[in-house]
Write a protein that holds these residues in place. Structure first.
Motif, PDB file in Angstrom:
ATOM      1  N   SER A  46       0.830  -1.199   0.000  1.00  0.00           N
ATOM      2  CA  SER A  46       0.000   0.000   0.000  1.00  0.00           C
ATOM      3  C   SER A  46       0.871   1.258   0.000  1.00  0.00           C
ATOM      4  O   SER A  46       0.614   2.207  -0.749  1.00  0.00           O
ATOM      5  CB  SER A  46      -0.922  -0.007   1.221  1.00  0.00           C
ATOM      6  N   ALA A  47       1.901   1.270   0.821  1.00  0.00           N
ATOM      7  CA  ALA A  47       2.807   2.424   0.879  1.00  0.00           C
ATOM      8  C   ALA A  47       3.568   2.595  -0.428  1.00  0.00           C
ATOM      9  O   ALA A  47       3.753   3.712  -0.910  1.00  0.00           O
ATOM     10  CB  ALA A  47       3.770   2.277   2.056  1.00  0.00           C
ATOM     11  N   LEU A  48       4.014   1.486  -1.020  1.00  0.00           N
ATOM     12  CA  LEU A  48       4.737   1.549  -2.288  1.00  0.00           C
ATOM     13  C   LEU A  48       3.846   2.065  -3.418  1.00  0.00           C
ATOM     14  O   LEU A  48       4.325   2.732  -4.340  1.00  0.00           O
ATOM     15  CB  LEU A  48       5.307   0.178  -2.663  1.00  0.00           C
ATOM     16  N   ALA A  49       2.569   1.756  -3.352  1.00  0.00           N
ATOM     17  CA  ALA A  49       1.634   2.165  -4.402  1.00  0.00           C
ATOM     18  C   ALA A  49       1.224   3.632  -4.286  1.00  0.00           C
ATOM     19  O   ALA A  49       0.689   4.200  -5.247  1.00  0.00           O
ATOM     20  CB  ALA A  49       0.392   1.280  -4.367  1.00  0.00           C
ATOM     21  N   ASN A  50       1.487   4.243  -3.154  1.00  0.00           N
ATOM     22  CA  ASN A  50       1.096   5.627  -2.932  1.00  0.00           C
ATOM     23  C   ASN A  50       1.939   6.545  -3.816  1.00  0.00           C
ATOM     24  O   ASN A  50       3.151   6.598  -3.683  1.00  0.00           O
ATOM     25  CB  ASN A  50       1.273   5.978  -1.453  1.00  0.00           C
ATOM     26  N   VAL A  60       7.144   3.100   6.821  1.00  0.00           N
ATOM     27  CA  VAL A  60       6.712   1.724   6.542  1.00  0.00           C
ATOM     28  C   VAL A  60       7.628   1.081   5.503  1.00  0.00           C
ATOM     29  O   VAL A  60       8.077  -0.054   5.669  1.00  0.00           O
ATOM     30  CB  VAL A  60       5.234   1.689   6.081  1.00  0.00           C
ATOM     31  N   ILE A  61       7.908   1.821   4.434  1.00  0.00           N
ATOM     32  CA  ILE A  61       8.780   1.294   3.381  1.00  0.00           C
ATOM     33  C   ILE A  61      10.172   1.009   3.931  1.00  0.00           C
ATOM     34  O   ILE A  61      10.753  -0.047   3.677  1.00  0.00           O
ATOM     35  CB  ILE A  61       8.847   2.283   2.195  1.00  0.00           C
ATOM     36  N   ALA A  62      10.698   1.924   4.713  1.00  0.00           N
ATOM     37  CA  ALA A  62      12.042   1.752   5.274  1.00  0.00           C
ATOM     38  C   ALA A  62      12.104   0.606   6.273  1.00  0.00           C
ATOM     39  O   ALA A  62      13.138  -0.055   6.401  1.00  0.00           O
ATOM     40  CB  ALA A  62      12.503   3.042   5.941  1.00  0.00           C
ATOM     41  N   ALA A  63      11.001   0.350   6.963  1.00  0.00           N
ATOM     42  CA  ALA A  63      10.992  -0.733   7.952  1.00  0.00           C
ATOM     43  C   ALA A  63      11.229  -2.089   7.299  1.00  0.00           C
ATOM     44  O   ALA A  63      11.791  -2.992   7.918  1.00  0.00           O
ATOM     45  CB  ALA A  63       9.666  -0.742   8.719  1.00  0.00           C
ATOM     46  N   GLN A  64      10.809  -2.223   6.045  1.00  0.00           N
ATOM     47  CA  GLN A  64      11.001  -3.487   5.344  1.00  0.00           C
ATOM     48  C   GLN A  64      12.488  -3.722   5.069  1.00  0.00           C
ATOM     49  O   GLN A  64      13.014  -4.787   5.326  1.00  0.00           O
ATOM     50  CB  GLN A  64      10.197  -3.504   4.040  1.00  0.00           C
ATOM     51  N   GLY A  65      13.131  -2.730   4.483  1.00  0.00           N
ATOM     52  CA  GLY A  65      14.574  -2.798   4.286  1.00  0.00           C
ATOM     53  C   GLY A  65      15.058  -3.740   3.195  1.00  0.00           C
ATOM     54  O   GLY A  65      16.256  -3.968   3.079  1.00  0.00           O
ATOM     55  N   ASP A  66      14.155  -4.297   2.384  1.00  0.00           N
ATOM     56  CA  ASP A  66      14.621  -5.167   1.308  1.00  0.00           C
ATOM     57  C   ASP A  66      15.058  -4.316   0.113  1.00  0.00           C
ATOM     58  O   ASP A  66      14.903  -3.101   0.095  1.00  0.00           O
ATOM     59  CB  ASP A  66      13.576  -6.211   0.923  1.00  0.00           C
ATOM     60  N   ASP A  71      15.437   0.606  -3.092  1.00  0.00           N
ATOM     61  CA  ASP A  71      15.454   1.194  -4.432  1.00  0.00           C
ATOM     62  C   ASP A  71      14.325   2.215  -4.597  1.00  0.00           C
ATOM     63  O   ASP A  71      14.513   3.272  -5.198  1.00  0.00           O
ATOM     64  CB  ASP A  71      15.348   0.115  -5.502  1.00  0.00           C
ATOM     65  N   HIS A  72      13.160   1.900  -4.060  1.00  0.00           N
ATOM     66  CA  HIS A  72      12.024   2.816  -4.147  1.00  0.00           C
ATOM     67  C   HIS A  72      12.327   4.114  -3.394  1.00  0.00           C
ATOM     68  O   HIS A  72      12.063   5.208  -3.908  1.00  0.00           O
ATOM     69  CB  HIS A  72      10.768   2.142  -3.588  1.00  0.00           C
ATOM     70  N   LEU A  73      12.881   3.996  -2.194  1.00  0.00           N
ATOM     71  CA  LEU A  73      13.243   5.189  -1.421  1.00  0.00           C
ATOM     72  C   LEU A  73      14.283   6.017  -2.178  1.00  0.00           C
ATOM     73  O   LEU A  73      14.186   7.248  -2.235  1.00  0.00           O
ATOM     74  CB  LEU A  73      13.765   4.800  -0.039  1.00  0.00           C
TER      75      LEU A  73
END
Length: 80
Positions: A46-50, A60-66, A71-73
């Motif tokens: 959901s955060a990536l799609a925003n 939220v995106i940074a918490a994943q860290g993959d 790359d998205h950040l």
């Protein structure tokens, strides 16, 4: 689909009013950490799609860290 208590808390933290927004209250990242991997994936997607993420979505995106999230950040930082 039923949500875990942690996911329910996280979803509730996404609904903020003006005062919370003004004071810089973020999402409940403790609840995010306690969610199941499948629930976390839902929120990350959901955060990536925003198209216009705010700093809370970036948390939220940074918490994943993959690699995909990093790359998205990086893309967000390099391409306004």
């Amino acid at each position: 689909m039923s949500h875990s208590d942690a996911h329910a808390r996280f979803l509730a933290s996404k609904n903020i009013g003006y005062e919370q927004w003004h004071d810089g209250v973020g999402y409940d990242m403790d609840a995010f950490a306690a969610m199941t991997p499948a629930e976390q994936e839902i929120e990350i997607r959901s955060a990536l799609a925003n198209e216009r993420p705010d700093w809370r979505d970036l948390d939220v995106i940074a918490a994943q860290g993959d690699r995909e999230c990093i790359d998205h950040l990086r893309d967000l930082l390099l391409h306004p």
